[in-house]
Scaffold this active site. Sequence first.
Site, PDB file in Angstrom:
ATOM      1  CD  GLU A   1     -10.512  -0.071   0.289  1.00  0.00           C
ATOM      2  OE1 GLU A   1     -11.047  -0.654  -0.658  1.00  0.00           O
ATOM      3  OE2 GLU A   1      -9.294   0.161   0.339  1.00  0.00           O
TER       4      GLU A   1
ATOM      5  CG  ASP B   1      -7.388   2.004   2.356  1.00  0.00           C
ATOM      6  OD1 ASP B   1      -6.882   1.216   1.535  1.00  0.00           O
ATOM      7  OD2 ASP B   1      -8.483   2.562   2.167  1.00  0.00           O
TER       8      ASP B   1
ATOM      9  CB  SER C   1      -8.202  -1.475  -2.434  1.00  0.00           C
ATOM     10  OG  SER C   1      -9.411  -0.841  -2.661  1.00  0.00           O
TER      11      SER C   1
END
Length: 605
Positions: A301, A305, A514
């Site tokens: 994650e 990002d 995400s």
Amino acid sequence: MLLKFFLVFFVLTSTSFALPGNGKHYSRDVSFKTSIREKLAGPPTGWVQDPSVNVDKNSMMSLRIHLVHQDMDKFHELAMNFYGSHLSQQVIDSMIAPKDESRNLVLQWLNIEGLGNYSSLSARADSIIVKASISQIEKLLNTEYSSFVRTDSGQSVVRTLEYSLPSVLKGHVDMVQPTTFFGLRPQRSGARIIKPNSFETENSNVAGCVGTTVTPECLSNLYGFATAKNYTNGLMGIAGFLEEYPSPSDLTKFMTTFMQGRMEHQTYSCIELHNGTAAGNTTCGISGVETGSKIIPDYSEANLDVQYTRAITKAIPNIYYSTAGRPPILGTGENTNEPYLDFLDVLLNLPSASLPNTISISYGDDESTVPLDYATTVCNLFAQLGARGVSILVASGDSGVGGSCLVNGKAQFTTAFPASCPWVTAVGGTTLATGQTKYNETAWDGSGGGFSEVFGRPSYQNATVNKWLVSDKTHQAVNLYFNQSGRAYPDVSAQSYGFQVVIGGSTETIYGTSCASPTFASIIQLLNSDRLASGKTGLGFLNPWLYSNATAGLTDITNGANSGCGGTIGSAGTTAGFQAVPGWDPATGLGTPNFQSLLKISSAT
Ligand SMILES: *[C@@H]1O[C@H](CO)[C@@H](O)[C@H](O)[C@H]1NC(C)=O
Ligand SMILES: *[C@@H]1O[C@H](CO)[C@@H](O)[C@H](O)[C@H]1NC(C)=O
Ligand SMILES: *[C@@H]1O[C@H](CO)[C@@H](O)[C@H](O)[C@H]1NC(C)=O
Ligand SMILES: *[C@@H]1O[C@H](CO)[C@@H](O)[C@H](O)[C@H]1NC(C)=O
Ligand SMILES: *[C@@H]1O[C@H](CO)[C@@H](O)[C@H](O)[C@H]1NC(C)=O
Ligand SMILES: *[C@@H]1O[C@H](CO)[C@@H](O)[C@H](O)[C@H]1NC(C)=O
Ligand SMILES: *[C@@H]1O[C@H](CO)[C@@H](O)[C@H](O)[C@H]1NC(C)=O
Ligand SMILES: *[C@@H]1O[C@H](CO)[C@@H](O)[C@H](O)[C@H]1NC(C)=O
């Protein structure tokens, strides 16, 4: 930053004393008799009690007792109509500050309980923080903490299913945590490797997009920001939780592989909000190693990002907010695992010049597992951050309309928080249909969408959503599964499938909203930096703008659907999901970004 104070004026020596700030008198035998404030029937879906772990009751915990704000409705009304100009925290606080009486009552209670010396006022004086051992907190709340574990990820927390408060605090305290909020998981699907379809070929209209494979180059052509200026001003924020850290070496490799050797913008700064494992490391960096099949802990994650915000915002400074927090199971450190509250409290306490213009949050939970008081408190903090001038983008979830078609025994779609908070911009998912024309994106079947069961429909989307409710016939078969008067989401969408991300030195393929949140947020940051460069303020809270002037800058997605409940992603499920149709819909919102067109609109306002 916490203000310590020792309550000398509350020492109970007289039979009766006046509390500062109001005319009421309380006698010394004022009753702090407690009653159960909140009681869960069991742990939320996905969590089980873990009797194999003995919680060390001597370990320390930070308990946040949040005071009831005044005039929140008045503030909401103002914030909703405050596009383009922003409020200072002082102005917000002067409008909504809790009553002195609320604070004084809580302090009096803590003092009687012998915890006065362990209590301090939060920086904005809307919470009282009690730092004490778990056994002391247990006595205070007449409760018992134990260890719970998430069955899918192995993430563990120390929580309780029930707690008590003095009845006299009703109307003065609206939330006490950590108690019953378990939550927080990355909105990134567990599976990683996607086998390419055998028929995938380069999509001739979108350079860089090969089949459903997404790279920064693909996004830049698809969403029209390939020729964006190299802005150097502004600040792009990324929220990180659960001790997920980006890897600087993976970022370097990502830039080498996917940004044609443009190596000049591969840095980011980092704020470590609590003592995590990377505390003191200026990059919040770890060396980026996958740890097997578990979702947590891993760093996909954080890497996703940072790699995509970094690539899309090019030379704009990026900041990674690492809110650590771990359960006090092993008896070391403090339980700081109250992620959103700590994160938002720290941000709201920053001077306006230090706030990011945009922030991307790729974490969330099933709305039904989030206690109502917690959801309301956090959502009100998002409202304040938006009014301060921060555009907040949140992933809408990865399970279409959700799991089993049942929520707490009732036939209901599953909704996601904080996507369902009307004060954030929820970003759903799309995917590229292979071998088709440039803008023929379709809904990604995992795209989280629906209607909040907690938050009512905000005015900015009322007309748009009503139009869909009346004109779309496809949802009528599933009407019983959602509340038509709730806040509807997602607001917008972006690519969510096939993202190339470097993790632990090798390129992996990731899907989930995400991917969509940092993508959309980074494009908003380009707009914000452009506005700042011409002496304007950032866009701040986006939704009233997105549902009015900016709709024309979005590409309406009209193909595909998100998946129904009662099945797995990619299967039809027992029910249908929501169809992507012309106009807003609960699969893809208003649509995907067209940067050049949004830039024209945002710079004209
Ligand atoms: C609280 O702190 C004050 C000042 O340090 C000290 O005098 C007092 O004894 C403490 N009270 C308790 C109950 O620990
Ligand atoms: C931005 O910088 C890159 C690399 O330094 C350069 O190739 C590109 O032309 C610049 N873009 C603009 C719009 O100036
Ligand atoms: C972080 O750790 C240091 C040293 O262990 C300690 O002094 C400090 O109080 C901790 N900070 C927080 C916010 O827990
Ligand atoms: C900080 O992170 C980098 C990147 O992984 C690592 O090489 C370095 O050892 C870390 N520094 C400290 C002080 O932990
Ligand atoms: C776009 O893709 C959908 C399938 O997702 C297809 O039905 C439709 O015909 C395509 N439209 C165009 C204009 O290619
Ligand atoms: C539907 O949502 C509204 C607004 O959030 C709420 O007031 C109402 O109680 C909900 N109705 C049902 C049946 O859940
Ligand atoms: C929302 O729209 C409905 C139907 O168009 C209307 O009756 C209602 O008054 C609107 N509510 C708000 C708050 O604008
Ligand atoms: C929309 O644009 C008009 C004209 O430029 C402007 O006056 C208005 O404030 C804008 N509204 C929003 C919500 O952006």
